[in-house]
Design a protein around this motif. Structure first.
Motif, PDB file in Angstrom:
ATOM      1  N   ALA A 290       0.817  -1.212   0.000  1.00 41.31           N
ATOM      2  CA  ALA A 290       0.000   0.000   0.000  1.00 41.31           C
ATOM      3  C   ALA A 290       0.848   1.258   0.000  1.00 41.31           C
ATOM      4  O   ALA A 290       0.341   2.347  -0.256  1.00 41.31           O
ATOM      5  N   SER A 291       2.164   1.143   0.305  1.00 43.04           N
ATOM      6  CA  SER A 291       3.054   2.297   0.275  1.00 43.04           C
ATOM      7  C   SER A 291       3.807   2.391  -1.048  1.00 43.04           C
ATOM      8  O   SER A 291       4.705   3.222  -1.189  1.00 43.04           O
ATOM      9  N   ASN A 292       3.446   1.562  -2.003  1.00 49.25           N
ATOM     10  CA  ASN A 292       4.019   1.641  -3.332  1.00 49.25           C
ATOM     11  C   ASN A 292       3.734   3.022  -3.930  1.00 49.25           C
ATOM     12  O   ASN A 292       2.611   3.505  -3.860  1.00 49.25           O
ATOM     13  N   PRO A 293       4.745   3.685  -4.544  1.00 43.59           N
ATOM     14  CA  PRO A 293       4.517   5.027  -5.106  1.00 43.59           C
ATOM     15  C   PRO A 293       3.363   5.087  -6.094  1.00 43.59           C
ATOM     16  O   PRO A 293       2.592   6.044  -6.100  1.00 43.59           O
ATOM     17  N   GLY A 294       3.249   4.052  -6.929  1.00 51.74           N
ATOM     18  CA  GLY A 294       2.138   4.036  -7.875  1.00 51.74           C
ATOM     19  C   GLY A 294       0.800   3.983  -7.177  1.00 51.74           C
ATOM     20  O   GLY A 294      -0.171   4.604  -7.602  1.00 51.74           O
ATOM     21  N   VAL A 295       0.742   3.231  -6.078  1.00 49.07           N
ATOM     22  CA  VAL A 295      -0.481   3.141  -5.288  1.00 49.07           C
ATOM     23  C   VAL A 295      -0.815   4.500  -4.679  1.00 49.07           C
ATOM     24  O   VAL A 295      -1.975   4.924  -4.661  1.00 49.07           O
ATOM     25  N   LEU A 296       0.200   5.189  -4.165  1.00 51.46           N
ATOM     26  CA  LEU A 296      -0.032   6.503  -3.561  1.00 51.46           C
ATOM     27  C   LEU A 296      -0.606   7.483  -4.580  1.00 51.46           C
ATOM     28  O   LEU A 296      -1.513   8.259  -4.275  1.00 51.46           O
ATOM     29  N   ILE A 297      -0.099   7.437  -5.790  1.00 55.95           N
ATOM     30  CA  ILE A 297      -0.598   8.340  -6.822  1.00 55.95           C
ATOM     31  C   ILE A 297      -2.057   8.024  -7.143  1.00 55.95           C
ATOM     32  O   ILE A 297      -2.877   8.924  -7.344  1.00 55.95           O
ATOM     33  N   LYS A 298      -2.406   6.750  -7.153  1.00 54.84           N
ATOM     34  CA  LYS A 298      -3.801   6.390  -7.414  1.00 54.84           C
ATOM     35  C   LYS A 298      -4.704   6.809  -6.257  1.00 54.84           C
ATOM     36  O   LYS A 298      -5.852   7.191  -6.468  1.00 54.84           O
ATOM     37  N   GLU A 299      -4.174   6.732  -5.047  1.00 54.95           N
ATOM     38  CA  GLU A 299      -4.926   7.247  -3.892  1.00 54.95           C
ATOM     39  C   GLU A 299      -5.203   8.733  -4.058  1.00 54.95           C
ATOM     40  O   GLU A 299      -6.302   9.217  -3.766  1.00 54.95           O
ATOM     41  N   ILE A 300      -4.194   9.449  -4.512  1.00 56.13           N
ATOM     42  CA  ILE A 300      -4.332  10.899  -4.710  1.00 56.13           C
ATOM     43  C   ILE A 300      -5.417  11.188  -5.739  1.00 56.13           C
ATOM     44  O   ILE A 300      -6.279  12.045  -5.531  1.00 56.13           O
TER      45      ILE A 300
END
Length: 637
Positions: A290-300
């Motif tokens: 869940a701390s994957n950068p790609g995941v963070l961008i999708k959260e954003i």
């Protein structure tokens, strides 16, 4: 050949992760797929339903995913043709945490987990795709395992995508519960209950011989198969799957899938003949993913308010800390951080527009300063400007008023997220930095042609530009003006060169580091203004001088200058290394003290960092001499 299976295989091969498989592998999977027809509003699975033995792909139609939030069912995302969903049976044992319902008449492919599992265990690309999809497939705040949805607009972080796993910090229990094979089940159950843990390692002569989990307790004790006074060696899972301390996320997940277990035992050398170091659970891997950068961008992209954006920014801080601990190259960390920060900026602008209504004219939001240079690792101030399209005179006031309100709202969002307002007012919430395209063109022309006039207005941060949102041609226009007007402009380089040399010196006459003598930072070293700024300004100065476009990052600027100016290539390469070393020291200082890292306590630096700081100062004198010689500085000296 089964024509239906062949048709399904051809369809799925157009989408990830199935496109990764060979044609023969895909056809093997397709022969086991069930086709499910759903009527409009028909539910495939609901929250708390027992997990199915398949995961799903939309073939036709739209599937809505919803979760429970604040005691209400809340729409999460929609899945269209090719979207993968319902992956919980792959990675977790508890019931579904969301509802999947047909928004219209649908065809869905049900892919058996048992059939697909071997292809996942053999292919890390397939595994990584499914891991990310699962980790991003829910916004249920009560489900700590999951965040977000796999979006159709895949995020590509430059050419760094393959290295994203480096940033995923795998945190696991390093003080696991232990017992001997002769311990009674009832005592072990009591131990697990008191410590609120779901497993106990069984040791013999200090080495792991098995593991007892909640699952063992439910399936073997609660069902009455074994009495509660049975020795745990009778119910433990054995042998235990062991891994070394430096095991990666991907390796851990592959082992869980391969052995069909829910826990891994971490040992000193990765074998069952060495002492234990901890236990990795499936849940630990989900949290790490869940701390994957790609995941963070999708959260954003999915965030509906600035509160959610602030939470993501806190995860970025954790990600940067992880990159420092793992000694990941700082230039790489900066690129990842920049992508996430840019996504935060974009979403802040979108939220502000949703609040204010559609813009009355085309515009561009442009980052300046450290974010434009992809160097904003810490929560420093946000420098930016806004340029809007030229409009008729009768509309100008109303249009500019809208964009000033937009600028103020966006910058207030950024401040809430953690990016403080520039103390010098160098952002678009300052009315003078929100202008029409024509006015901005005049502003840049005036700065460049008359650099000595109104010098209080000119600031070098405005010569680093990076388009963020809106109309990209506006940023291109300003860059054209910048490079066209500065080309062979001796007066401008005379001014900018001297401005670069005006930075406070890092060393005293006696070659000691100059620390602050008074004020709140007394006896601290200003690493930003005394070292970092000199390198940043020098790189910019020579890039403009050589008319090199498209490179804004200081490290990459020095690298490019080394290629263009062969005579001084060694100096520029030394400056590139110095900038990385200084930036790393500042980043560590900022993370340690929750600050911008500008002021460093020299006595607290490690011996290694002190040496790196001293070495970083070595090229500065030669760089200063090169500036003086190249631009024959006299007028503003």
């Amino acid at each position: 050949m089964n024509p239906v299976a062949n048709q399904i295989a051809v369809f799925l091969k157009s989408y990830l992760p199935f496109s990764i498989l060979s044609d023969l592998e895909m056809l093997t999977v397709a022969t086991h797929i069930r086709v499910i027809h759903l009527e409009k509003n028909q539910t495939l699975f609901r929250i708390n339903d027992v997990l199915h033995d398949s995961f799903y792909v939309v073939a036709q139609g739209i599937i809505n995913l919803s979760v429970i939030s604040d005691a209400e069912e809340t729409f999460l995302n929609k899945c269209t043709a090719g979207d993968v969903f319902g992956l919980r049976p792959f990675f977790a044992k508890n019931n579904y945490m969301m509802t999947a319902k047909a928004r219209e008449e649908c065809l869905v492919y049900a892919i058996p987990i048992a059939t697909f599992r071997p292809f996942v265990a053999q292919n890390s690309e397939v595994l990584n795709f499914l891991l990310e999809s699962f980790a991003t497939n829910s916004t249920n705040p009560g489900d700590l395992e999951t965040k977000g949805k796999l979006m159709s607009d895949n995020v590509i972080l430059g050419n760094q995508q393959s290295d994203i796993h480096l940033f995923q910090s795998l945190v696991y229990n390093k003080t696991p519960l232990v017992c001997s094979p002769t311990h009674l089940v009832k005592d072990v159950a009591q131990l697990m209950t008191e410590n609120v843990l779901d497993s106990v390692l069984v040791l013999h002569n200090k080495y792991p011989v098995g593991i007892v989990t909640d699952t063992d307790m439910r399936s073997k004790i609660a069902t009455g198969r074994y009495a509660i006074d049975t020795p745990v060696e009778k119910i433990m899972s054995s042998p235990v799957v062991t891994v070394p301390e430096n095991v990666s996320l991907a390796e851990s997940q592959l082992l869980l899938l391969k052995h069909n277990v829910s826990h891994l035992c971490v040992t000193q050398d990765g074998t069952d003949k060495s002492e234990i170091r901890g236990v990795i659970r499936e849940h630990d891997l989900i949290l790490a993913q869940a701390s994957n950068p790609g995941v963070l961008i999708k959260e954003i992209k999915r965030s509906q308010d600035v509160v959610s954006l602030k939470l993501v920014r806190s995860k970025l801080t954790e990600l940067i800390q992880t990159s420092i601990l793992k000694n990941i190259p700082l230039s790489h960390s900066s690129n990842i951080s920049s992508e996430i920060t840019t996504a935060l900026l974009k979403r802040s602008i979108e939220l502000a527009i949703l609040d204010l209504g559609s813009p009355p004219a085309r515009f561009a939001w442009i980052s300046t300063g450290s974010q434009a240079r992809k160097e904003q690792l810490l929560l420093t101030d946000a420098d930016n400007l806004l340029v809007f399209d030229d409009v008729a005179d009768e509309y100008f006031t109303a249009v500019k008023d809208y964009f000033i309100r937009l600028s103020k709202k966006v910058n207030s969002y950024l401040e809430y997220i953690g990016y403080s307002s520039c103390v010098y007012g160098h952002n678009s919430s300052n009315i003078i930095w929100t202008k029409s395209l024509t006015d901005w063109t005049k502003q840049y022309t005036n700065w460049i042609k008359n650099p000595g006039e109104n010098s209080n207005e000119i600031n070098s941060v405005f010569f680093d530009l990076n388009f963020v949102f809106g109309e990209p041609k506006f940023e291109e226009t300003l860059s054209d003006v910048l490079f066209q007007q500065t080309f062979k402009n001796k007066l401008f380089f005379d001014y900018l060169g001297n401005d670069t040399l005006r930075k406070p010196p890092p060393l005293s006459f006696f070659k000691k580091l100059n620390v602050e003598e008074t004020g709140p930072h007394k006896d601290k070293f200003d690493i930003k203004n005394r070292v970092q700024a000199a390198l940043i300004d020098s790189a910019r100065l020579f890039i403009l001088h050589h008319n090199i476009r498209g490179i804004t990052n200081t490290y990459m600027r020095f690298k490019q200058l080394a290629m263009v100016d062969v005579k001084n290539s060694e100096l520029f390469l030394n400056c590139a290394d110095a900038f990385i070393a200084i930036s790393r020291i500042r980043t560590i200082e900022g993370l340690k003290n929750d600050s911008t890292g500008q002021y460093v306590v020299l006595d607290e630096l490690s011996k290694s960092d002190k040496e790196k700081l001293k070495n970083a100062l070595l090229p500065l004198k030669d760089l200063e001499e090169l500036i003086k010689d190249t631009f024959q500085l006299t007028k503003f000296s």
